[in-house]
Design a protein around this motif. Structure first.
Motif, PDB file in Angstrom:
ATOM      1  N   LYS A 111       0.792  -1.398  -0.074  1.00  0.00           N
ATOM      2  CA  LYS A 111      -0.039  -0.130   0.218  1.00  0.00           C
ATOM      3  C   LYS A 111       0.926   1.078  -0.008  1.00  0.00           C
ATOM      4  O   LYS A 111       0.558   2.252  -0.840  1.00  0.00           O
ATOM      5  N   LEU A 112       1.942   1.259   0.812  1.00  0.00           N
ATOM      6  CA  LEU A 112       2.716   2.380   0.853  1.00  0.00           C
ATOM      7  C   LEU A 112       3.790   2.661  -0.393  1.00  0.00           C
ATOM      8  O   LEU A 112       4.548   3.467  -0.540  1.00  0.00           O
ATOM      9  N   GLY A 113       3.770   1.605  -0.967  1.00  0.00           N
ATOM     10  CA  GLY A 113       4.658   1.465  -1.960  1.00  0.00           C
ATOM     11  C   GLY A 113       5.953   0.802  -1.926  1.00  0.00           C
ATOM     12  O   GLY A 113       6.277  -0.063  -0.858  1.00  0.00           O
ATOM     13  N   ILE A 114       6.712   0.372  -3.162  1.00  0.00           N
ATOM     14  CA  ILE A 114       8.069  -0.365  -3.223  1.00  0.00           C
ATOM     15  C   ILE A 114       9.004   0.388  -3.902  1.00  0.00           C
ATOM     16  O   ILE A 114       9.071   1.052  -4.897  1.00  0.00           O
ATOM     17  N   ILE A 115      10.239   0.737  -3.160  1.00  0.00           N
ATOM     18  CA  ILE A 115      11.272   1.433  -3.624  1.00  0.00           C
ATOM     19  C   ILE A 115      12.542   0.673  -3.712  1.00  0.00           C
ATOM     20  O   ILE A 115      12.833  -0.044  -2.708  1.00  0.00           O
ATOM     21  N   GLY A 116      13.067   0.791  -4.887  1.00  0.00           N
ATOM     22  CA  GLY A 116      14.517   0.013  -4.949  1.00  0.00           C
ATOM     23  C   GLY A 116      15.570   0.949  -4.783  1.00  0.00           C
ATOM     24  O   GLY A 116      15.811   1.870  -5.148  1.00  0.00           O
ATOM     25  N   VAL A 117      16.895   0.129  -4.059  1.00  0.00           N
ATOM     26  CA  VAL A 117      18.121   1.140  -4.012  1.00  0.00           C
ATOM     27  C   VAL A 117      19.262   0.190  -4.252  1.00  0.00           C
ATOM     28  O   VAL A 117      18.766  -1.274  -4.464  1.00  0.00           O
ATOM     29  N   VAL A 118      20.318   0.859  -4.659  1.00  0.00           N
ATOM     30  CA  VAL A 118      21.546   0.052  -4.643  1.00  0.00           C
ATOM     31  C   VAL A 118      22.747   0.464  -3.681  1.00  0.00           C
ATOM     32  O   VAL A 118      23.083   1.705  -3.495  1.00  0.00           O
ATOM     33  N   ASN A 119      23.120  -0.519  -2.819  1.00  0.00           N
ATOM     34  CA  ASN A 119      23.796  -0.075  -1.716  1.00  0.00           C
ATOM     35  C   ASN A 119      25.431  -0.402  -2.183  1.00  0.00           C
ATOM     36  O   ASN A 119      25.514  -0.552  -3.298  1.00  0.00           O
ATOM     37  N   ARG A 120      26.201   0.087  -1.121  1.00  0.00           N
ATOM     38  CA  ARG A 120      27.670  -0.257  -1.614  1.00  0.00           C
ATOM     39  C   ARG A 120      27.812  -1.598  -1.479  1.00  0.00           C
ATOM     40  O   ARG A 120      27.351  -2.406  -0.672  1.00  0.00           O
ATOM     41  N   SER A 121      28.864  -2.023  -2.312  1.00  0.00           N
ATOM     42  CA  SER A 121      29.399  -3.543  -2.562  1.00  0.00           C
ATOM     43  C   SER A 121      30.178  -3.636  -1.603  1.00  0.00           C
ATOM     44  O   SER A 121      30.792  -2.859  -0.911  1.00  0.00           O
ATOM     45  N   GLN A 122      30.860  -4.811  -1.171  1.00  0.00           N
ATOM     46  CA  GLN A 122      31.931  -5.309  -0.376  1.00  0.00           C
ATOM     47  C   GLN A 122      33.260  -4.455  -0.706  1.00  0.00           C
ATOM     48  O   GLN A 122      33.971  -3.970   0.016  1.00  0.00           O
ATOM     49  N   HIS A 123      33.413  -4.445  -2.080  1.00  0.00           N
ATOM     50  CA  HIS A 123      34.498  -3.742  -2.613  1.00  0.00           C
ATOM     51  C   HIS A 123      34.591  -2.300  -2.301  1.00  0.00           C
ATOM     52  O   HIS A 123      35.314  -1.779  -1.862  1.00  0.00           O
ATOM     53  N   ASP A 124      33.305  -1.566  -2.420  1.00  0.00           N
ATOM     54  CA  ASP A 124      33.215  -0.289  -2.103  1.00  0.00           C
ATOM     55  C   ASP A 124      33.608   0.151  -0.604  1.00  0.00           C
ATOM     56  O   ASP A 124      34.093   1.069  -0.304  1.00  0.00           O
ATOM     57  N   ILE A 125      33.132  -0.999   0.236  1.00  0.00           N
ATOM     58  CA  ILE A 125      33.287  -0.771   1.607  1.00  0.00           C
ATOM     59  C   ILE A 125      34.942  -0.894   2.049  1.00  0.00           C
ATOM     60  O   ILE A 125      35.344  -0.151   2.589  1.00  0.00           O
ATOM     61  N   ASN A 126      35.694  -1.882   1.164  1.00  0.00           N
ATOM     62  CA  ASN A 126      36.909  -1.941   1.267  1.00  0.00           C
ATOM     63  C   ASN A 126      37.810  -0.982   1.049  1.00  0.00           C
ATOM     64  O   ASN A 126      38.636  -0.528   1.739  1.00  0.00           O
ATOM     65  N   VAL A 127      37.325  -0.059  -0.141  1.00  0.00           N
ATOM     66  CA  VAL A 127      38.039   1.046  -0.582  1.00  0.00           C
ATOM     67  C   VAL A 127      37.513   2.313   0.098  1.00  0.00           C
ATOM     68  O   VAL A 127      37.973   3.377  -0.512  1.00  0.00           O
ATOM     69  N   ASN A 128      36.537   2.260   1.095  1.00  0.00           N
ATOM     70  CA  ASN A 128      36.139   3.534   1.851  1.00  0.00           C
ATOM     71  C   ASN A 128      35.362   4.243   0.615  1.00  0.00           C
ATOM     72  O   ASN A 128      35.715   5.552   0.742  1.00  0.00           O
ATOM     73  N   LYS A 129      34.592   3.665  -0.159  1.00  0.00           N
ATOM     74  CA  LYS A 129      33.849   4.711  -1.157  1.00  0.00           C
ATOM     75  C   LYS A 129      32.934   5.566  -0.317  1.00  0.00           C
ATOM     76  O   LYS A 129      32.317   5.310   0.437  1.00  0.00           O
ATOM     77  N   SER A 130      32.980   6.951  -0.662  1.00  0.00           N
ATOM     78  CA  SER A 130      32.212   7.832   0.141  1.00  0.00           C
ATOM     79  C   SER A 130      30.633   7.724  -0.278  1.00  0.00           C
ATOM     80  O   SER A 130      30.403   6.974  -1.404  1.00  0.00           O
ATOM     81  N   ILE A 131      29.952   8.064   0.494  1.00  0.00           N
ATOM     82  CA  ILE A 131      28.327   7.875   0.502  1.00  0.00           C
ATOM     83  C   ILE A 131      27.792   9.098  -0.675  1.00  0.00           C
ATOM     84  O   ILE A 131      27.069   8.373  -1.438  1.00  0.00           O
ATOM     85  N   THR A 132      28.532  10.316  -0.793  1.00  0.00           N
ATOM     86  CA  THR A 132      28.125  10.942  -2.075  1.00  0.00           C
ATOM     87  C   THR A 132      28.505  10.235  -3.484  1.00  0.00           C
ATOM     88  O   THR A 132      27.649  10.304  -4.220  1.00  0.00           O
ATOM     89  N   ASP A 133      29.738   9.604  -3.344  1.00  0.00           N
ATOM     90  CA  ASP A 133      29.949   8.748  -4.679  1.00  0.00           C
ATOM     91  C   ASP A 133      28.768   7.692  -5.006  1.00  0.00           C
ATOM     92  O   ASP A 133      28.512   7.468  -5.861  1.00  0.00           O
ATOM     93  N   VAL A 134      28.483   6.794  -3.824  1.00  0.00           N
ATOM     94  CA  VAL A 134      27.579   5.759  -3.838  1.00  0.00           C
ATOM     95  C   VAL A 134      26.380   6.160  -4.373  1.00  0.00           C
ATOM     96  O   VAL A 134      25.758   5.554  -5.293  1.00  0.00           O
ATOM     97  N   ILE A 135      25.772   7.330  -3.868  1.00  0.00           N
ATOM     98  CA  ILE A 135      24.497   7.735  -4.322  1.00  0.00           C
ATOM     99  C   ILE A 135      24.604   8.294  -5.926  1.00  0.00           C
ATOM    100  O   ILE A 135      23.498   8.041  -6.658  1.00  0.00           O
ATOM    101  N   GLN A 136      25.696   8.843  -6.171  1.00  0.00           N
ATOM    102  CA  GLN A 136      25.923   9.365  -7.638  1.00  0.00           C
ATOM    103  C   GLN A 136      25.704   8.118  -8.567  1.00  0.00           C
ATOM    104  O   GLN A 136      25.131   7.994  -9.506  1.00  0.00           O
ATOM    105  N   ASP A 137      26.214   7.009  -8.178  1.00  0.00           N
ATOM    106  CA  ASP A 137      26.479   6.054  -8.954  1.00  0.00           C
ATOM    107  C   ASP A 137      25.049   5.123  -9.020  1.00  0.00           C
ATOM    108  O   ASP A 137      24.689   4.777 -10.016  1.00  0.00           O
TER     109      ASP A 137
END
Length: 583
Positions: free
Chosen positions: A155-181
């Motif tokens: 009823k309230l909807g379904i929203i899809g997201v793309v989170n950081r991968s394990q590689h992104d976490i290992n290389v400390n990819k910033s949240i800003t870059d993750v949202i842009q990707d």
């Protein structure tokens, strides 16, 4: 800026501040390991994290663990049940929004998160579905049907997201870059749905749902805040303001207590007891029910046998046989009966005194907060009133004792209501003269053969043998014997006179004792209570001691004032929300 607060019982609550997200991540990991260990343990103890930033929305998130089917590491055997109970304790609250997270590369129909959400929210009014890992779906597949609600509608909807991968976490990819990707991925793979998916849209949706939910709850919430505000104001008023003028405060409390005490006796108190009689009503009950019925239950001739009456008559005549009933015997016996009225009269005084003591507690109960504020003053007031009552009790007892003593001092045989002795004697003679044959038979000497066999045997045993001299002074006085007609008449005359006079005295005592108690005890206390309190307590050297607040009163006043400010602030915020345009 991040504020982290530990909530464990083993460490005192502290609030460290962090400005680097790497540090707060490390702090969360350290705190988790401290509570649950390093081998995948769990704990229901929350870790509170507050993030302050100009680029985030006002939102409160609770990150709950995922369902574990098989225990690993240090996890207990019933790990699944423990996690379910933990989840239920949070998502069952009717004011919470449920974020049901499911991976895109799994079947949505098998989602444990959606299943739990439907158990506590069957109508779906609080459930929002989130599909993660859109970038990990198999080649040739997509999540369009899932995101549009064609597989399982939410009823309230379904929203899809793309989170950081394990590689992104290992290389400390910033949240800003993750949202842009993430935005680039959605524009490339789901161009028609890109503006209704993604982390930014999820945060805005959650904020919008939260604001709408608050708006829907505002009427009830505003009512509750207003009720709590009124209660808090009343509580704060009961604590009173800090004492500025000791003279006025002390005099006001004394006057209020004395007025309440007198009003309770008069029946004009503001707080009327409904569960039992108290004050003046109970005093009235003591006078007319307890005391009155006790006197009425006393029989005028109780404890007075015919032999007692006859003995008194014979003792009053001395060595000479009397031609008439001696008046001395009547006075002797009637005084003995009148004396029995003293005990219930003194008991009446005692009951009224006890009720006056109970009124002190009654007045203290309905002035609880004010008197509890100054416990030493309360104790002093109770002590003064108790002392006043204790001082008046012996005076009242003495006066009631004198009432009975007055009646004993002079037996007024000329009382208008007293039966004339001659008339009583004539009445008795008339009643006995109705059977002259019986009377003649009683006076006629009986022959030995006419007497009962038992009496003849008794006389035979007690008769001395012939030729033996008997000392008559040593002969026992018979306990009971047959009375002559005159003895019967004299006894009945005395008994009637005693009953007549006793009823007159009882009526007088029943009327005069309540009046005496009211004058010497009740009314005296009413008239002198305030002056007694002022005379003993209104002294400058006692002000500081009597007006010392209890240890908890100051802290309670501060807490109530703080709560009142918080409620007033909440009411202001609610009013602002009602005027805010929600997007």
């Amino acid at each position: 800026m991040w504020h982290h607060q530990r909530t464990g019982n083993s460490l005192p609550a502290v609030t460290p501040v962090f400005t680097d997200f790497d540090e707060i991540r490390q702090e969360i990991e350290s705190e988790t390991e401290r509570v649950t260990g390093v081998n995948k343990g769990i704990s229901p103890e929350p870790i509170h994290l507050k993030i302050y930033s100009s680029s985030v929305l006002n939102l409160t998130l609770i990150d709950l663990p995922g369902l574990t089917k098989v225990p690993v590491g240090d996890q207990p055997a019933d790990i699944e049940q423990q996690i379910r109970e933990m989840l239920a304790s949070y998502i069952s609250h009717p004011n919470s929004l449920i974020l049901a997270v499911t991976a895109a590369n799994t079947d949505l129909a098998t989602s444990e998160a959606l299943k739990l959400a439907r158990e506590v929210d069957p109508d779906g009014r609080r459930t929002l579905a989130v599909v993660t890992k859109l970038d990990l779906m198999d080649a040739g597949t997509d999540a369009v049907d899932v995101l549009t609600g064609r597989v399982i509608p939410v009823k309230l909807g379904i929203i899809g997201v793309v989170n950081r991968s394990q590689h992104d976490i290992n290389v400390n990819k910033s949240i800003t870059d993750v949202i842009q990707d993430e935005m680039c991925f959605l524009q490339k793979r789901y161009p028609s749905l890109a503006n209704r998916n993604g982390t930014k849209y999820l945060s805005k949706t959650l904020n919008r749902l939260l604001m709408h939910h608050i708006r829907d709850c505002l009427p009830e919430l505003k009512t509750r805040v207003n009720v709590l505000t009124a209660q808090c104001q009343s509580l704060l008023s009961s604590y009173g303001h800090p004492v500025e003028d000791q003279n006025a405060t002390l005099l006001q409390i004394i006057t209020k207590f004395a007025t309440e005490y007198c009003n309770t006796i008069e029946g004009t108190a503001r707080n009327i007891e409904t569960s039992e009689l108290c004050g003046g009503a109970r005093i009235c009950y003591i006078f007319h029910e307890t005391f009155g019925r006790t006197l009425e239950s006393i029989d005028p001739l109780t404890g007075l046998t015919t032999l007692d009456v006859l003995t008194a008559i014979r003792n009053a005549t001395g060595p000479r046989p009397a031609l008439f009933v001696p008046e001395v015997s009547f006075e002797l016996l009637v005084k003995r009966q009148i004396k029995r009225l003293e005990e219930p009269s003194l008991r009446c005084v005692e009951l009224v005194h006890e009720e006056l003591q109970r009124i002190i507690q009654h007045c203290s109960t309905y002035n609880t907060q004010e008197l509890l504020r100054f416990p030493k003053l309360h104790d002093a007031i109770v002590e003064v009133v108790t002392g006043l009552l204790r001082k008046r009790l012996p005076v009242t007892n003495e006066m009631v004792h004198n009432l009975v003593a007055i009646e004993l001092a002079y037996i007024n045989t000329k009382h208008p209501d007293f039966s004339d002795a001659a008339m009583v004697s004539a009445s008795v003679n008339s009643s006995q003269g109705e059977a002259p044959q019986d009377a003649a038979r009683k006076w006629k000497p009986e022959k030995a053969e006419d007497r009962p066999l038992e009496e003849r045997s008794r006389n035979a045993v007690s008769s001395p043998p012939k030729g033996h001299i008997m000392n008559l002074l040593d002969a026992p006085v018979p306990v009971s014997r047959k009375l002559s007609l005159r003895e019967q008449r004299d006894c009945e005359v005395i008994q009637r006179l005693i009953k007549s006079y006793f009823l007159i005295v009882r009526k007088t005592i029943q009327d005069s004792v309540p009046k005496t108690v009211m004058h010497f005890l009740v009314n005296y206390v009413k008239e002198n209570l305030q002056s007694e309190l002022v005379g003993q307590l209104y002294k400058s050297q006692l002000f500081d001691r009597l007006l010392t607040e209890s240890e908890d009163m100051a802290s309670q006043r501060t807490e109530a004032a703080t709560m009142l400010k918080a409620l007033q602030r909440a009411s202001q915020i609610i009013s602002e929300i009602r005027e805010t345009q929600l997007w």
